[in-house]
Design an enzyme around this catalytic site. Structure first.
Site: not given
Ligand code: ZN
Length: 407
Positions: A76, A78, A109, A143-144, A171, A379
């Site tokens: 992903h 984003d 990530d 995705e997030e 991931e 995150h």
């Molecule tokens: Zn991710």
């Protein structure tokens, strides 16, 4: 001077980190342009698919037996937002310190994996390697925020079916130890909203059957369940080695009641509210029967006559069964890692990734980010990845992917 010495794969990674694909307004125009240009420069077949409403970049290395199920590398593009005040550097500068630690949102990530896939594909093209199977790279949006314009609808399209996917690498997580984690399943996220209704009256009396009372009894039962799961994780650790992904977490994240406009002190403190509400974030491992768990929630709420609805519901939660002797993809994946001396620890992913949509189709998916000896900072503030770890990750994928694509 330093710029000249930098490995070009690191430079590409840092360029990608500087593209603002953070929510709430990810710049997919810029990321798509970047990826398409790289694909052209690297000699990869490339197309942009817009059927889900947002661009999905699909790259391809054609195999010699293209009718065989393909290998798909999915990333992903984003990233989650970054709170600037908590960072020691700008999270979108891709600052690299003297140790080679690169600080930016998405270093773990998962812009690392996104560019590692691209760089390893470039190596395959440069070396003229030919595989039996088609090898695809997909770069997906959103995705997030739940993938409702990304992987979730994409797997239901003819375009996805055309790819004839046999297995997926997506991931994983960084590992703080020498070992590498590989994820074969995920917990299903359920967000439930419970509403209690009850009697009202003056705050000076013993009113019975109030909404708050009913809600609290239900909350207490659920918190007891939470405690049991907590104990299972922490107290049983040595015998059964339970990880976060193996237990059900349950958190009370929303709580609402009270008559009045608010905020403090603008409530009617002497009025019993007729409605009280609670919201929970529940994460259920794939080893738990979802139907029975739903029955459990029905029982907790119906005992007090409460109603509930889902703010987020997953009906199906398949895992990739690593104990299945017919799962040759796993054998090849594992043996490839063995050959490189990598120690793999299979786990259930504690949160959710795009792999869940793949597994629910019955397609095996391995969540694997080749990052070890690195704190888990997805995150988090000051997310970073060392350039050596990043570069080694490309070597690791180079040691795995050809074996899968030639299987
Ligand atoms: Zn991710």
């Amino acid at each position: 001077m330093q710029q000249e010495q930098e490995n070009s794969s690191v430079t590409v990674f840092r360029e990608f980190l500087r593209i603002r694909t953070d929510h709430p307004k990810p710049d997919y125009t810029a990321s798509t342009k970047f990826l398409v240009e790289k694909a052209q420069q690297y000699g990869l077949q490339c197309e942009v698919y817009n059927g889900t409403g947002l661009p999905i970049v699909i790259m391809k290395i054609e195999g010699s037996e293209p009718t065989l199920p393909s290998v798909l590398l999915n990333a992903h593009v984003d990233v989650v937002p970054a709170v600037l005040d908590h960072w020691k550097v700008n999270p979108f500068d891709a600052y690299k310190d003297e140790k080679g630690d690169i600080y930016a949102r998405g270093t773990q990530d998962m812009k690392c994996v996104a560019i590692q896939f691209l760089e390893v594909a470039h190596r395959f093209i440069k070396s003229g390697k030919k595989f039996r199977r088609n090898l695809y790279l997909t770069y997906v949006p959103d995705e997030e925020i739940g993938a409702s314009n990304g992987m979730e609808p994409f797997v239901k399209t003819d375009k996805f079916r055309e790819l004839n996917v046999g297995m997926v690498i997506d991931e994983g997580l960084a590992s703080p130890t020498e070992e590498f984690t590989v994820f074969y399943g995920e917990r299903a996220p359920w967000w439930i909203h419970i509403t209690a209704e009850g009697n009202t009256g003056h705050g000076s009396r013993f009113i019975e059957g109030t909404a708050v009372e009913k809600l609290m009894r239900t909350i207490n039962k659920m918190m007891q369940f939470r405690q049991d799961q907590f104990d299972l994780l922490h107290k049983g650790h040595h015998e059964c080695g339970k990880k976060l992904g193996d237990v059900t977490t349950l958190n009370l994240t929303v709580l609402k009641a009270g008559v009045g406009e608010g905020p403090f002190p603008n409530y009617s403190y002497n009025v019993i509210p007729t409605v009280a509400e609670a919201g929970f974030d529940i994460r259920i491992p794939p080893t738990v029967n979802l139907e029975s768990f739903l029955d459990q929630i029905r029982e907790w709420t119906s005992e007090e006559g409460l109603s509930f609805k889902f703010a987020n519901y997953t009906e199906k939660n398949e895992l990739t069964d690593l104990n299945d002797p017919d799962l040759k993809w796993w054998t090849v994946f594992r043996e490839s890692c063995d050959k490189m001396g990598l120690k793999l620890v299979p786990e259930i992913f504690p949160a959710a990734t795009d792999s869940r949509f793949i597994r629910n189709l019955g397609i095996p998916a391995f969540g694997f980010s080749p990052i070890n000896n690195t704190p888990i900072l997805l995150h988090d503030h000051n997310e970073f990845l060392n350039e050596k770890t990043y570069l080694r990750g490309i070597d690791i994928y180079e040691g795995i992917i050809p074996n899968l694509a030639n299987m």
